[in-house]
Design a protein around this motif. Structure first.
Motif, PDB file in Angstrom:
ATOM      1  N   THR A  74       4.362   1.718  -1.956  1.00 21.12           N
ATOM      2  CA  THR A  74       4.700   3.075  -2.369  1.00 21.12           C
ATOM      3  C   THR A  74       4.964   3.916  -1.130  1.00 21.12           C
ATOM      4  O   THR A  74       4.106   4.004  -0.250  1.00 21.12           O
ATOM      5  CB  THR A  74       3.566   3.706  -3.190  1.00 21.12           C
ATOM      6  OG1 THR A  74       3.286   2.877  -4.329  1.00 21.12           O
ATOM      7  CG2 THR A  74       3.948   5.091  -3.663  1.00 21.12           C
ATOM      8  N   VAL A  75       6.153   4.491  -1.063  1.00 21.49           N
ATOM      9  CA  VAL A  75       6.528   5.339   0.065  1.00 21.49           C
ATOM     10  C   VAL A  75       6.553   6.781  -0.437  1.00 21.49           C
ATOM     11  O   VAL A  75       7.404   7.163  -1.227  1.00 21.49           O
ATOM     12  CB  VAL A  75       7.896   4.945   0.639  1.00 21.49           C
ATOM     13  CG1 VAL A  75       8.222   5.814   1.853  1.00 21.49           C
ATOM     14  CG2 VAL A  75       7.909   3.467   1.006  1.00 21.49           C
ATOM     15  N   SER A  76       5.604   7.551   0.048  1.00 20.06           N
ATOM     16  CA  SER A  76       5.471   8.927  -0.431  1.00 20.06           C
ATOM     17  C   SER A  76       4.667   9.745   0.564  1.00 20.06           C
ATOM     18  O   SER A  76       3.779   9.229   1.247  1.00 20.06           O
ATOM     19  CB  SER A  76       4.776   8.938  -1.797  1.00 20.06           C
ATOM     20  OG  SER A  76       4.528  10.267  -2.228  1.00 20.06           O
ATOM     21  N   GLY A  79       0.814  -1.201   0.000  1.00 24.10           N
ATOM     22  CA  GLY A  79       0.000   0.000   0.000  1.00 24.10           C
ATOM     23  C   GLY A  79       0.849   1.253   0.000  1.00 24.10           C
ATOM     24  O   GLY A  79       2.048   1.199  -0.257  1.00 24.10           O
ATOM     25  N   LEU A  80       0.199   2.352   0.325  1.00 20.98           N
ATOM     26  CA  LEU A  80       0.863   3.651   0.387  1.00 20.98           C
ATOM     27  C   LEU A  80       1.221   3.961   1.841  1.00 20.98           C
ATOM     28  O   LEU A  80       0.377   3.839   2.736  1.00 20.98           O
ATOM     29  CB  LEU A  80      -0.063   4.736  -0.166  1.00 20.98           C
ATOM     30  CG  LEU A  80       0.418   6.184  -0.058  1.00 20.98           C
ATOM     31  CD1 LEU A  80       1.666   6.396  -0.895  1.00 20.98           C
ATOM     32  CD2 LEU A  80      -0.700   7.128  -0.485  1.00 20.98           C
ATOM     33  N   VAL A  81       2.461   4.353   2.068  1.00 22.50           N
ATOM     34  CA  VAL A  81       2.921   4.671   3.419  1.00 22.50           C
ATOM     35  C   VAL A  81       3.819   5.899   3.344  1.00 22.50           C
ATOM     36  O   VAL A  81       4.536   6.093   2.357  1.00 22.50           O
ATOM     37  CB  VAL A  81       3.650   3.470   4.057  1.00 22.50           C
ATOM     38  CG1 VAL A  81       4.853   3.035   3.220  1.00 22.50           C
ATOM     39  CG2 VAL A  81       4.037   3.741   5.500  1.00 22.50           C
ATOM     40  N   GLN A  82       3.766   6.705   4.381  1.00 21.86           N
ATOM     41  CA  GLN A  82       4.595   7.911   4.413  1.00 21.86           C
ATOM     42  C   GLN A  82       6.032   7.566   4.802  1.00 21.86           C
ATOM     43  O   GLN A  82       6.265   6.585   5.518  1.00 21.86           O
ATOM     44  CB  GLN A  82       4.028   8.908   5.418  1.00 21.86           C
ATOM     45  CG  GLN A  82       2.694   9.503   4.998  1.00 21.86           C
ATOM     46  CD  GLN A  82       2.247  10.608   5.941  1.00 21.86           C
ATOM     47  OE1 GLN A  82       2.758  10.759   7.048  1.00 21.86           O
ATOM     48  NE2 GLN A  82       1.286  11.396   5.491  1.00 21.86           N
ATOM     49  N   PRO A  83       6.972   8.361   4.360  1.00 19.59           N
ATOM     50  CA  PRO A  83       8.365   8.146   4.781  1.00 19.59           C
ATOM     51  C   PRO A  83       8.466   8.118   6.300  1.00 19.59           C
ATOM     52  O   PRO A  83       7.856   8.938   6.993  1.00 19.59           O
ATOM     53  CB  PRO A  83       9.100   9.358   4.188  1.00 19.59           C
ATOM     54  CG  PRO A  83       8.281   9.741   3.002  1.00 19.59           C
ATOM     55  CD  PRO A  83       6.854   9.489   3.398  1.00 19.59           C
TER      56      PRO A  83
END
Length: 123
Positions: free
Chosen positions: A120-122, A10-14
């Motif tokens: 995805t790291v963003s 999935g999408l994860v923050q830095p």
């Protein structure tokens, strides 16, 4: 024939965390060494982490101290705990199984592959 199904991408923050799981079926899970690989757009597939029969582990240098691979032979699963993620960790992550007891970093050592899960790291 072993089937592998990844989940947890999935999408994860830095700086955040993500846990990937891989469920195996169709074989004797405990007799396989397991590994995680990743492939970013335009790049070759690269080794991330591996775990052997007796839970010995091996990591690529860039994820040491941040990622942890583990296996549960009772549940036929292998997991990759990803902490302190960075944008350069963005890739499709693949689970793989090898007919051997050790930890293997070469994709050629693996006999079975999952379909992959996007990380995805963003911000």
């Amino acid at each position: 024939q072993v089937q592998l199904v990844e989940s947890g991408g999935g999408l994860v923050q830095p700086g955040g965390s993500l846990r990937l799981s891989c469920a195996a079926s169709g074989g004797i899970f405990s007799s396989y060494a397991m590994g995680w690989f990743r492939q970013a757009p335009g790049k070759e597939r690269e080794f991330v982490a591996a775990i052997g029969w007796y839970a010995s582990t091996y990591y690529r240098d860039s994820v040491k101290g941040r990622f942890t691979i583990s296996r549960d032979n009772a549940e036929n699963t292998v997991s990759l705990q990803m902490n302190s993620v960075k944008p350069e960790d963005t890739a499709v992550y693949y689970c793989a199984a090898a007919k051997g007891r050790n930890t293997y970093s070469s994709p050629a050592a693996y006999d079975y592959w999952g379909q992959g899960t996007q990380v995805t790291v963003s911000s």
